[in-house]
Structures are given as C-alpha cells and as structure tokens.
Design a protein around this motif. Structure first.
Motif, PDB file in Angstrom:
ATOM      1  N   ASN A 134      52.818  36.019  38.372  1.00  0.00           N
ATOM      2  CA  ASN A 134      52.756  36.083  40.108  1.00  0.00           C
ATOM      3  C   ASN A 134      52.695  37.554  40.448  1.00  0.00           C
ATOM      4  O   ASN A 134      53.980  37.823  40.027  1.00  0.00           O
ATOM      5  CB  ASN A 134      53.164  35.185  40.817  1.00  0.00           C
ATOM      6  N   GLU A 135      51.973  38.366  41.068  1.00  0.00           N
ATOM      7  CA  GLU A 135      51.987  39.569  41.280  1.00  0.00           C
ATOM      8  C   GLU A 135      51.886  39.763  42.803  1.00  0.00           C
ATOM      9  O   GLU A 135      51.242  39.158  43.417  1.00  0.00           O
ATOM     10  CB  GLU A 135      50.838  40.768  40.514  1.00  0.00           C
ATOM     11  N   PHE A 136      52.565  40.898  43.283  1.00  0.00           N
ATOM     12  CA  PHE A 136      52.287  41.232  44.669  1.00  0.00           C
ATOM     13  C   PHE A 136      51.447  42.637  44.632  1.00  0.00           C
ATOM     14  O   PHE A 136      51.781  43.634  44.159  1.00  0.00           O
ATOM     15  CB  PHE A 136      53.703  41.726  45.304  1.00  0.00           C
TER      16      PHE A 136
ATOM     17  N   ILE B 294      45.445  43.893  42.281  1.00  0.00           N
ATOM     18  CA  ILE B 294      45.103  43.788  41.038  1.00  0.00           C
ATOM     19  C   ILE B 294      46.164  43.423  39.853  1.00  0.00           C
ATOM     20  O   ILE B 294      47.289  43.819  40.202  1.00  0.00           O
ATOM     21  CB  ILE B 294      44.548  45.281  40.629  1.00  0.00           C
ATOM     22  N   GLY B 295      45.935  42.620  39.104  1.00  0.00           N
ATOM     23  CA  GLY B 295      46.760  42.236  37.922  1.00  0.00           C
ATOM     24  C   GLY B 295      47.240  43.295  36.950  1.00  0.00           C
ATOM     25  O   GLY B 295      46.315  43.509  35.879  1.00  0.00           O
ATOM     26  N   VAL B 296      48.512  43.805  37.106  1.00  0.00           N
ATOM     27  CA  VAL B 296      49.084  44.911  35.944  1.00  0.00           C
ATOM     28  C   VAL B 296      49.807  44.056  35.057  1.00  0.00           C
ATOM     29  O   VAL B 296      49.598  44.401  33.654  1.00  0.00           O
ATOM     30  CB  VAL B 296      49.649  45.987  36.606  1.00  0.00           C
ATOM     31  N   ASP B 297      50.631  43.590  35.761  1.00  0.00           N
ATOM     32  CA  ASP B 297      51.548  42.665  34.452  1.00  0.00           C
ATOM     33  C   ASP B 297      51.077  41.786  33.405  1.00  0.00           C
ATOM     34  O   ASP B 297      51.261  41.608  32.306  1.00  0.00           O
ATOM     35  CB  ASP B 297      52.841  41.857  35.303  1.00  0.00           C
ATOM     36  N   GLY B 298      49.849  40.793  34.071  1.00  0.00           N
ATOM     37  CA  GLY B 298      49.131  39.963  33.207  1.00  0.00           C
ATOM     38  C   GLY B 298      48.531  40.588  31.864  1.00  0.00           C
ATOM     39  O   GLY B 298      48.787  40.463  30.672  1.00  0.00           O
TER      40      GLY B 298
ATOM     41  N   LEU C  73      48.392  34.472  38.951  1.00  0.00           N
ATOM     42  CA  LEU C  73      48.283  33.884  40.355  1.00  0.00           C
ATOM     43  C   LEU C  73      48.451  35.272  41.109  1.00  0.00           C
ATOM     44  O   LEU C  73      49.262  35.736  41.294  1.00  0.00           O
ATOM     45  CB  LEU C  73      49.148  32.824  40.628  1.00  0.00           C
ATOM     46  N   ALA C  74      47.334  35.610  41.844  1.00  0.00           N
ATOM     47  CA  ALA C  74      47.143  36.916  42.431  1.00  0.00           C
ATOM     48  C   ALA C  74      46.849  36.750  44.041  1.00  0.00           C
ATOM     49  O   ALA C  74      46.543  37.630  44.761  1.00  0.00           O
ATOM     50  CB  ALA C  74      46.283  37.793  42.040  1.00  0.00           C
ATOM     51  N   ASN C  75      46.924  35.580  44.634  1.00  0.00           N
ATOM     52  CA  ASN C  75      46.541  35.152  45.895  1.00  0.00           C
ATOM     53  C   ASN C  75      47.705  35.309  46.952  1.00  0.00           C
ATOM     54  O   ASN C  75      47.535  34.610  48.019  1.00  0.00           O
ATOM     55  CB  ASN C  75      45.781  33.911  45.975  1.00  0.00           C
TER      56      ASN C  75
END
Length: 347
Positions: A38-40, A43-47, A66-68
């Motif tokens: 789950n990112e704040f 765009i997803g960087v950690d995944g 989960l980016a919502n």
C-alpha cells in the motif's frame, strides 16, 4: 485448517520498509509468500522495486498493490477483497506480508482481521514497526512532552500535537517487534537513548532489534504468533475515539518527465527543494539517456539515495516519475516547476 499467518510491516515514510521486505523475500528459506503493498501517492514505486526479488518465494502475481488510498482508511473497499482473493486461491500462500503506507495507522488494519470471512482463515502473526534511527536521532520526532513543550516555545504556531507524532506513537503502540533501522548511522549512546524512548511507547515485552539496510533474519520477523486481532485493547491509538480519521494533513503529487542527461542537476534541485519546502519524502524512477537501466531515487528528509535497479523492458516507456510527499501546504506549483526544469517533459 490452520490460519494463514500475516505480518503487518508499518513505519514512517522512508524508514526502510521496502528494503526490509526485499531482504525478507530474498531470504525466504522455502516459504511461499504473498505481498500486499500500500502506497501513499499516485504511482506505485515500492511494488515495482519488489517484483522479481525472488520468483520462487513470491511470484509477481502474488504481489498486490493497493494505490487507492491509505490502507487503514479503505479496509472494506480494498483490503478485505484483496485478502479474500489470496485466501480463496487453490494453492494459497503460506504467509502473507502487508507493507502499509508510511502514513497508515496499523490498528484499523489489524481490526479488519476480526471480519468473519477473514478471522477463521488468517491471523496477524505480528505487527512490525520500522524506525529510522538516523531520523529520530536528528530530532525528526518529538516523542515526549518536554520536547513538545520546547518546540511550542520556539514556534508559537505549534498549538497542537503534530500528526506525524501521533502516527509514530500509534505505530509503536501497535507493534509486536520494533526494528531500529539505519543503526549504523547513529552512535551507541544515541541508539541507547532512542531505544529507551521507544520502550516508553511500546507494550511490555516488545523487543527492539537494531538493523542496517533492513537486514534482519527471517526467523526473527516471521513466526511471532501474536494473534494481534485478539489483543486490540492492549494496543492504544490516538484515534480510538475517532475511527473516521483522514490524512488531510498531507499532500502528495507526481511529477513526470522524460530522459535526463545526468543525475547531478536533479540531485542538486531535490536537495534545495527539500530544504526550502520541508518535503518529507521523494521517491521514483528516473530515465537517463544512454543508460539501459532505470535509476531509483529515494529521499528521506535531506538524505538522498540513488541506484540502478534493473534494465528497462522493451515495451516500457522510458520516462521519469517522482512522488513528492509532505505536510499540508506544500507549494506544489513551485516544486513541480523546479523539478520539471530538470526532468523536462515525457515525450
């Protein structure tokens, strides 16, 4: 049937959660894992950084992003359906890892394991709070009343508890294990003081483990058998009487650009902007002309790290993307303009 153990990894922005999980995946010792990230940010960087770490232990299909929004605020809409999909697989994982965003409260997520469809099939093996020892040593958090009083005296506008302070304390209060990461950057006396402060915010018996670059043995991280969902009353939160909290205290936006000739002007611009605007976090991927690999940039306060993590894929657009996170009131226009001057525009 036994319940599938689930480990919740929490920690403030830039504490090193992704690095810890990379180490865990690469040293899984035969375990079949699934990962919820789950990112704040938009765009997803950690995944992306975690995919491909160990295909045998955790294939890309078992890494769910989960980016919502913050996972603790979207439990019903995002987390519960995701957990059900993992649990309903013909060959479900042996252990599930959840990386929360740096702004998430762990307790609402743990409480979700009391949901009837979840509690008979999964359990919270443990909540792990990751702490940036270097940041804490530099005074990024005021963890006691005396420190808060001094801060208020120096700045009359600080007439209420910092939301960052509450997040920090909530993460520690819910933890079954605390990892004091980046310990190599802090002297022994300072580490001892930090550990004493942390002990005041954790439950009796919670251990503190020092780490460098997130290198902690998998046997220490997994198999805590905490059953945290049955122990919620012992995990106090600032938001126990305010379940409908939100994260309006933070701003997050994405700056996109094209390929750059050199990383040095970007690093200089980031360092200046972080100092001028008190930016909490910058992270993302950078495309550099003539280089076949993409560059990862991670900035926590004034500390900026960068490295090449993998080659660009043939069907992948060579663009640069940075997520900027800070407290409410960031001058987005000025920050975007300064970064865009270095990154250019994506073609």
């Amino acid at each position: 049937m036994s319940k599938i153990p689930t480990t919740v990894i929490t920690g403030f922005l830039g504490a090193g959660k992704t690095t810890l999980i990379r180490h865990l995946l690469q040293n899984a010792k035969g375990r079949r894992l699934a990962l919820i990230v789950n990112e704040f940010g938009d765009i997803g960087v950690d995944g992306e950084l975690l995919k491909g770490c160990n295909e045998e232990a955790c294939p890309e299909d078992d890494i769910v992003e989960l980016a919502n929004g913050c996972i603790c605020c979207t439990v019903a809409d995002d987390f519960l359906p995701t957990m059900m999909k993992l649990l309903d697989r013909p060959n479900p994982p042996e252990h599930i890892i959840i990386e929360t965003s740096g702004l998430a409260l762990p307790k609402p997520l743990v409480k979700a394991f009391q949901w009837p469809d979840i509690r008979t099939r999964a359990t919270v093996d443990g909540v792990i709070a990751l702490i940036d020892a270097d940041a804490v040593a530099a005074g990024r958090f005021a963890t006691d009343e005396a420190a808060l009083a001094l801060a208020r005296a120096a700045d009359p506008s600080l007439d209420h508890d910092s939301p960052l302070e509450e997040l920090y304390e909530d993460q520690l209060a819910c933890a079954d294990l605390v990892i004091l990461n980046k310990s190599d950057l802090v002297g022994g006396d300072a580490l001892a003081r930090i550990e004493a402060d942390i002990a005041g915010d954790t439950r009796s018996g919670v251990k503190i483990v020092r780490a460098t670059q997130g290198a902690v043995d998998v046997g220490v991280l997994l198999g805590l058998f905490a059953g945290a969902e049955d122990d919620l009353d012992a995990r106090p939160s600032h938001h126990d009487t305010d379940p409908d909290h939100d994260h309006d205290d933070f701003d997050s936006f994405v700056v996109k650009g094209g390929e750059i000739e050199s990383v040095e002007p970007l690093l200089a611009a980031m360092a200046r902007l972080i100092g001028e605007h008190d930016i909490l976090r910058i992270k993302g991927m950078i495309a550099i002309s003539g280089r076949p690999a993409r560059m990862v940039i991670q900035a926590v306060g004034p500390r900026i790290q960068h490295y090449f993590n993998r080659a660009w894929k043939a069907d992948e657009a060579r663009i640069s993307q940075l997520v900027v996170i800070g407290q409410k009131g960031l001058d987005q226009t000025a920050i975007e303009a300064a970064l865009q001057a270095v990154l250019g525009t994506d073609a």
